[in-house]
Enzyme design. Structure first.
Site, PDB file in Angstrom:
ATOM      1  N   HIS A  56     -29.698 -11.439 -31.816  1.00  0.00           N
ATOM      2  CA  HIS A  56     -30.075 -12.355 -30.628  1.00  0.00           C
ATOM      3  C   HIS A  56     -31.373 -12.907 -30.806  1.00  0.00           C
ATOM      4  CE1 HIS A  56     -29.583 -13.113 -26.110  1.00  0.00           C
ATOM      5  NE2 HIS A  56     -30.514 -14.060 -26.627  1.00  0.00           N
ATOM      6  N   LEU A  59     -33.826 -19.663 -33.126  1.00  0.00           N
ATOM      7  CA  LEU A  59     -34.792 -20.392 -34.247  1.00  0.00           C
ATOM      8  C   LEU A  59     -35.356 -21.809 -33.750  1.00  0.00           C
ATOM      9  CD1 LEU A  59     -32.980 -19.012 -37.137  1.00  0.00           C
ATOM     10  CD2 LEU A  59     -35.057 -18.231 -36.129  1.00  0.00           C
ATOM     11  N   ARG A  60     -34.588 -22.293 -32.718  1.00  0.00           N
ATOM     12  CA  ARG A  60     -35.032 -23.947 -32.101  1.00  0.00           C
ATOM     13  C   ARG A  60     -34.820 -24.874 -32.998  1.00  0.00           C
ATOM     14  NH1 ARG A  60     -35.111 -21.409 -27.277  1.00  0.00           N
ATOM     15  NH2 ARG A  60     -37.042 -20.238 -26.771  1.00  0.00           N
ATOM     16  N   ASN A  90     -28.526 -22.618 -28.616  1.00  0.00           N
ATOM     17  CA  ASN A  90     -29.180 -23.806 -27.569  1.00  0.00           C
ATOM     18  C   ASN A  90     -30.068 -24.407 -28.317  1.00  0.00           C
ATOM     19  OD1 ASN A  90     -30.949 -21.322 -27.875  1.00  0.00           O
ATOM     20  ND2 ASN A  90     -31.751 -21.484 -26.007  1.00  0.00           N
ATOM     21  N   HIS A 175     -24.234 -14.476 -21.947  1.00  0.00           N
ATOM     22  CA  HIS A 175     -25.510 -14.595 -21.104  1.00  0.00           C
ATOM     23  C   HIS A 175     -24.951 -14.599 -19.816  1.00  0.00           C
ATOM     24  CE1 HIS A 175     -29.430 -16.092 -19.864  1.00  0.00           C
ATOM     25  NE2 HIS A 175     -28.664 -16.525 -18.743  1.00  0.00           N
ATOM     26  N   HIS A 228     -28.574  -8.982 -23.475  1.00  0.00           N
ATOM     27  CA  HIS A 228     -29.724  -8.713 -22.823  1.00  0.00           C
ATOM     28  C   HIS A 228     -29.498  -8.186 -21.421  1.00  0.00           C
ATOM     29  CE1 HIS A 228     -29.325 -12.624 -21.470  1.00  0.00           C
ATOM     30  NE2 HIS A 228     -30.019 -13.200 -22.444  1.00  0.00           N
ATOM     31  N   ASP A 301     -33.850 -10.910 -28.411  1.00  0.00           N
ATOM     32  CA  ASP A 301     -33.906 -12.289 -27.683  1.00  0.00           C
ATOM     33  C   ASP A 301     -35.369 -12.898 -28.091  1.00  0.00           C
ATOM     34  OD1 ASP A 301     -33.188 -14.456 -26.041  1.00  0.00           O
ATOM     35  OD2 ASP A 301     -33.644 -13.283 -24.042  1.00  0.00           O
TER      36      ASP A 301
END
Length: 425
Positions: A56, A59-60, A90, A175, A228, A301
């Site tokens: 989890h 890395l953007r 995401n 999630h 999470h 996370d």
């Protein structure tokens, strides 16, 4: 070339520290003890473990390169002892087509310092309106399917997604958040939110989604994994589901194990994450759930943001903290050294348990496995200094915490990808 790590220790299955040399050749572990290895690395009195696995991580890239890139995020992973990470989808654009996932794979090949397994989105652009093409995405190398960051609001859509994933022997990673119950909250709905006059995120918005999903997972026959986990009610639901024979697994973050709402300092947005820091009772339930096997392993996370974003008021700042570079040392200091868990348990929850959960051929010091290794100095004492992070993100609530036990070397496929600078070097 044969490389040998000499004079180090490993943990036995019984959790005992025993002195052992570890050798590898052509990127793989070997059992033989070469008399004259071509490359000897002295790791006297250090612990040698399998490289850590984190399923989890954010890395953007693409789209959020100001926060993190594949290169900087994987450098942070290596610095924290992680050799395999799974990248959440995401990003902008999202890996929701085979073309975009292929692009991700190419970028990973070009710039990653550690093994990166890309998730694919469950729905197009993570909007929850249309399912992606699971068959094409699996063929393109998807690790699993998730819309992490947002919960799948439609039960019908989630059931369909689970059935498609089950047919492909793939996992659905969730999630869990019921949007109608979030109430525009920025922290947990509890004592802290009431004291500060903030909108709170209630525990039930997570647990009700998990309760729905485990029953859907039972109907679909899918491997369903909870991201999470953060509340005592969620732990209870997962525990009951496992007892019922449902194939459900769950992860917990270091920050939810070590912090609760009572630890939030002022209105510092570095304590803002989603799910939020819950009550002391929730924190204790998470530790209990980890110890009794309800929760399967630990995942960070890792969620980097810019300093400017996190400097905003707590209601406006984005959710998330970084975690790759501090996970082991924090957990070792505050759980192992306080005799709440054992060192063997911690290593297992960071290596073999996530690997086994997702059928990865890593996480063990076994002949033939890739030489993905972490070398740890259990006696090294340092303070957490965000300015020294390899990650672009410096957003951590643990700044200045003095901790014991730090990774000092990381190997991926037998290649040294990170080494702590030595004094006087």
């Amino acid at each position: 070339m044969i490389t040998t790590l000499k004079n180090g220790y490993i943990l036995t299955d019984k959790g005992e520290l025993v002195k052992k040399d570890i050798s590898f050749e052509n990127g793989k572990l070997i059992n033989e003890r070469p008399e004259n290895p071509s490359n000897i690395i002295d790791v006297t009195d250090k612990l040698i473990t399998p490289g850590f696995v984190d399923v989890h991580v954010h890395l953007r890239e693409p789209g959020g390169e100001k926060k993190e890139t594949i290169e900087t995020g994987t450098k942070a992973a290596a610095r924290g002892g992680f050799t395999t990470i799974a990248a959440m989808p995401n990003t902008r654009p999202t890996p929701d087509t085979k073309e975009q996932l292929n692009w991700m794979q190419e970028r990973i090949e070009e710039s990653a310092r550690v093994n990166v397994l890309p998730y694919a989105a469950i729905t197009t652009r993570l909007l929850g309106r249309e399912l992606t093409n699971f068959e094409e995405l699996k063929e393109a190398g998807a690790f699993a399917f998730t819309d992490d960051g947002v919960g799948i609001q439609s039960a019908a859509m989630m059931l369909e997604a689970m059935r498609k994933a089950a047919a492909l022997d793939m996992a659905i990673v969730a999630h869990c958040e019921e949007n109608t119950l979030i109430q525009n909250g920025s922290v947990h709905e509890g004592r802290f939110s009431k004291e500060k006059g903030l909108n709170g995120i209630p525990s039930v918005c997570e647990s009700v989604h998990i309760a729905r999903d485990v029953l859907l997972a039972e109907a679909a026959g899918v491997h369903y994994h909870v991201c999470h986990i953060s509340t005592k009610e969620s732990v209870r639901v997962v525990r009951d589901a496992k007892r019922a024979g449902i194939k459900v697994t769950a992860e917990v973050t270091p920050h939810h194990l070590l912090l609760c709402e009572e630890d939030i300092e002022g209105l510092d947005a570095n304590f803002k994450m989603n799910p939020p820091l819950r009550s002391k009772e929730d924190q204790e339930a998470l530790i209990e759930g980890l110890l009794d096997g309800t929760i399967d392993f630990i995942a960070t996370d890792h969620a980097p943001h810019t300093a400017e974003e996190k400097a905003q008021e707590i209601e406006l700042a984005p959710f998330g903290i970084v975690g790759l570079e501090t996970a082991f040392t924090l957990l070792h200091t505050h759980l192992v050294q306080k005799n709440i868990i054992t060192l063997k348990q911690l290593i297992d929850w960071l290596t073999v348990k996530p690997a086994t959960t997702f059928n990865l051929k890593t996480g063990e010091l076994k002949e033939g496995n890739k030489a993905d290794l972490c070398v740890i100095d259990l006696n090294l004492v340092e303070s957490i200094d965000p300015t020294a992070f390899a990650s672009k993100g410096k957003n951590t609530p643990f700044k200045g915490w003095e901790t014991t036990g730090w990774p000092v070397m990381t190997f991926v496929g037998g290649k040294l990808v990170w080494e702590k600078e030595r004094v006087g070097q």
